[in-house]
Design an enzyme around this catalytic site. Structure first.
Site, short mmCIF file in Angstrom:
data_model
loop_
_atom_site.label_atom_id
_atom_site.label_comp_id
_atom_site.label_asym_id
_atom_site.label_seq_id
_atom_site.Cartn_x
_atom_site.Cartn_y
_atom_site.Cartn_z
N GLU A 1 -5.17 -3.96 -2.22
CA GLU A 1 -5.70 -2.53 -1.59
C GLU A 1 -5.89 -1.47 -2.74
O GLU A 1 -4.97 -1.23 -3.45
CB GLU A 1 -4.84 -2.16 -0.79
CG GLU A 1 -5.50 -0.89 0.31
CD GLU A 1 -4.45 -0.35 1.33
OE1 GLU A 1 -3.50 -1.25 1.84
OE2 GLU A 1 -4.37 0.83 1.83
N ASP B 1 -1.11 10.03 3.76
CA ASP B 1 -0.14 9.34 3.03
C ASP B 1 1.32 9.99 2.76
O ASP B 1 1.19 11.28 2.81
CB ASP B 1 -0.69 9.06 1.60
CG ASP B 1 -1.78 8.27 1.78
OD1 ASP B 1 -1.67 6.99 2.02
OD2 ASP B 1 -2.97 8.67 1.47
#
Lengths: 276, 404
Positions: free
Chosen positions: A53, A64
């Protein structure tokens, strides 16, 4: 590209036959620089990563945690551009030639970046660069129809997310709609390493397994081999982000080879935990 | 198209939270249910006369509403044209319009059974207003504030702490408002069950832009009634400053369907037109996604959020409320700019002529209002949304004017 031959689908089909759980490490593109990111990916692939990823640094990543945001900030401070990420992806994909198994690339990117560059242009670049799918954490399923269609015509997969706060029926619908695999967020909150596996997560995975055939991958807070071991009977893959990304800060004051060696050890310990 | 067929501009957002193409919910899945729950609770509250009466009662007894509509005679003489009126939001408790929204959202949070409040703040005005509401309604409160802003706004930090709020320093990214929003969103993702996030402007994912507009629309509704009572007509023009755009949205919304009223939004021109020198989101930006909504945004060609600047801490935000984008593309509101120096001049002018110290944000609106008033007839009326008082800016203005 033939839409039926997406590399992520092939990867999970192959792993499924072997009964192997996918190990999906997350790498910020350009932290500390693109050249080192490539080396990190090489080491991860050598040590058992099945998919990679690639995080696209973004200035305002609301989905995040602090570790990944700090990593994004470091990469942006060095002025990382999308064009460099396409080159990085091409370089990673060129490693496929030397191996008997291709490693699919999944991008994690804010919709802000996709929209700014234009959906068509962004996806054309992504296709050329060898990406097989994208996770767009700030584009919930309900807003994603347009992007998904544009991706489908190129054989790219839009990987959807479900969270612990997602009601089961909605989660099942999203699971069936998700391309490639379903990203199951393990805990409410943001990405970051945590120690235990919530029992509700195991229940959720069992329920989703009955309701869709999409591979289930768990992310957010997986940092230890024993967590991987606890999860492996319940899912088709695990995503390791913050635990890995926090190593990248060491590149600024330690020899590159030493950090790479530690990353390799960490990755192989996760691999072993999934395979035993 | 006949008038009957035309949908009024005020009939937004739709059920998906869209103002034309703008708005929506660009948030992580973790927040999706919370936003749905909030939307449901907001719809039910806003249709409940008991809730509305409670909000009104607090606005009257605690905030001091209705705020006055004041005829600024000397500013009018100075401009030499239209009559200038000030809608005195600076006279509200805590000195700005921000409290209107905080009272509404805090009462909604209580109604929803939430046990904890979080908020973001830039210069500290919204943080202080949130801390105020949380003190009086007995709710624990955490305010996220950039480390850089904490250093620059010590007085507001003290006020928040004095009222029992916890000020949580944000050390990520640019350490300013943008990062405080990011951090508050993160907290909310981890605490969404028992926590309500009081967003301070008409930005963010649906239903925030609509909800904040509704709680601020009291400004425009009062102004409309006061104009009709004092002048027997609606004003010819209404001017407000625009950062995220909450005072402007609250002021403009009740006038949006009155075609005779010209609406003017003033963005911060800063110190120049280069990237990072201004906050002209509607003037120089492009449609994009920031903080959960699709609206105009200042970004570089790759999509990274641009740095912004304004002498006024309340206007330097790289995004803007989606409804402003909607009004811009429909040519309902004219968006223009006033720079740092002009705003400082406006501050001094208003202080000397009217005995009222405007906030630097408000000074931007003031300068544009004088500009247009000077070209209008004495029979015409310009109303300025006088969004806040200038006390908070005095140290900074003294420094900039060399009075240190």
């Amino acid at each position: 590209m033939n839409p039926d031959s997406n590399a992520i689908d092939i990867c999970f089909a192959t792993l499924g036959k072997k009964g192997r759980v996918a190990l999906i490490p997350f790498v910020t593109a350009g932290d500390p620089d693109v050249k080192t990111s490539l080396k990190v990916c090489e080491v991860l692939i050598e040590n058992g990563a099945d998919l990679i990823e690639i995080g696209f640094p973004y200035s305002d990543p609301i989905a995040d945690g602090p570790v990944i945001q700090a990593s994004y900030t470091r990469a942006l401070a060095k002025n990382i551009k999308s064009s460099q990420i396409w080159d990085l992806a091409k370089a990673i994909k060129s490693l496929d030639r030397h191996r008997n198994r291709p490693v699919p690339l999944v991008g994690m990117v804010s919709y802000s970046l996709i929209h700014r560059q234009g959906v068509e242009e962004f996806l054309n670049h992504a296709n050329d660069a060898g990406f097989s799918g994208f996770i767009v954490p700030d584009l919930p399923w309900d807003e994603s129809e347009g992007l998904e269609k544009a991706m489908q015509t190129r054989g790219l997969k839009l990987i959807q997310l479900v969270a612990p706060t997602t009601p089961l029926e909605r989660a099942a619908t999203i699971a069936r709609a998700s391309g490639g695999f379903l990203y199951c967020v393990s805990i409410s909150g943001i990405t970051g390493a945590r120690k235990d596996i919530p029992p509700a997560l195991i229940e959720r995975l069992k329920a989703l397994k009955c309701r869709s055939s999409t591979p289930l991958c768990v992310g957010f807070g997986i940092s230890q081999p024993d967590q991987a071991e606890m999860l492996k009977g319940h899912c088709d893959g695990i995503i390791v982000g913050s635990a890995l990304v926090k190593q990248f800060v060491r590149f600024s004051n330690e020899p590159v080879e030493r950090v790479l060696a530690d990353i390799g050890l960490f990755c192989s310990s996760m691999r072993k935990a999934l395979d035993t | 198209m006949t008038i009957a067929e035309k949908t009024p501009l005020s009939a937004v957002p739709n059920a998906l939270g869209r103002f034309g193409p703008f708005g929506g919910k660009y948030v992580p899945e973790t927040l999706f249910e919370a936003l749905k729950e909030l939307e449901k609770a907001f719809r039910s509250a806003i249709g409940d006369p008991t809730f509305l009466a409670e909000v009104d009662k607090w606005l009257q007894d605690f905030v001091g509403r209705p705020s006055r509509l004041f005829f600024a005679e000397r500013l009018t003489k100075h401009a030499g044209g239209a009559k200038i009126y000030l809608k005195r939001e600076d006279l509200n408790h805590t000195g700005a319009h921000k409290i209107n929204n905080c009272i509404g959202q805090a009462l909604l949070a209580k109604r929803m059974g939430k046990k904890r409040i979080i908020a973001e703040t830039g210069a500290g005005q919204h943080g202080v207003a949130t801390a105020t509401a949380c003190a009086v309604f007995d709710l624990p409160c955490v305010v996220y504030m950039g480390e850089e802003d904490i250093r620059r706004q010590k007085l507001n930090v003290f006020k928040m702490c004095a009222m029992g709020a916890t000020v949580s320093p944000v050390t990520s990214g640019s350490r300013t408002l943008r990062d405080a929003v990011n951090e508050a969103m993160r907290d909310w993702m981890a605490s969404v069950g028992e926590t309500h996030y009081i967003l301070g402007s008409v930005v963010g994912p649906h239903p925030f832009p609509q909800m904040v507009r509704e709680f601020q629309a009291v400004i425009g509704r009062e102004t409309r009634l006061q104009c009709l009572a004092q002048m027997g007509k609606l004003p010819e023009a209404v001017v407000a400053c625009v950062g995220g755009g909450s005072n402007a949205a609250g002021m403009f919304y009740p006038f949006v369907d009155d075609a005779s009223v010209e609406l003017i939004g003033v963005e911060a021109g800063g110190r120049g037109f280069g990237v990072g020198e201004h906050s002209l989101t509607l003037g120089y930006g492009n449609p994009g996604v920031l903080h959960g909504t699709f609206s105009y945004v200042l970004q570089d060609e790759d999509g990274q959020t641009a740095d912004v600047h304004s002498v006024s801490a309340g206007l330097d935000y790289p995004g803007v409320g989606p409804e402003h984008s909607y009004w811009k593309v429909n040519n309902r509101v004219r968006y223009t700019s006033v720079n740092d120096k002009e705003a400082l001049d406006g501050f001094q002018l208003c202080s000397r002529l009217e005995g009222i110290l405007p906030a630097l944000e408000t000074s931007h609106a003031l300068v544009e209002a004088i500009r247009i008033a000077s070209k209008m007839k004495p029979s015409e009326v310009v109303v300025i949304c006088f969004s806040g008082r200038g006390d908070k800016d005095c140290y900074e203005i003294a420094r900039l004017l060399g009075h240190e």
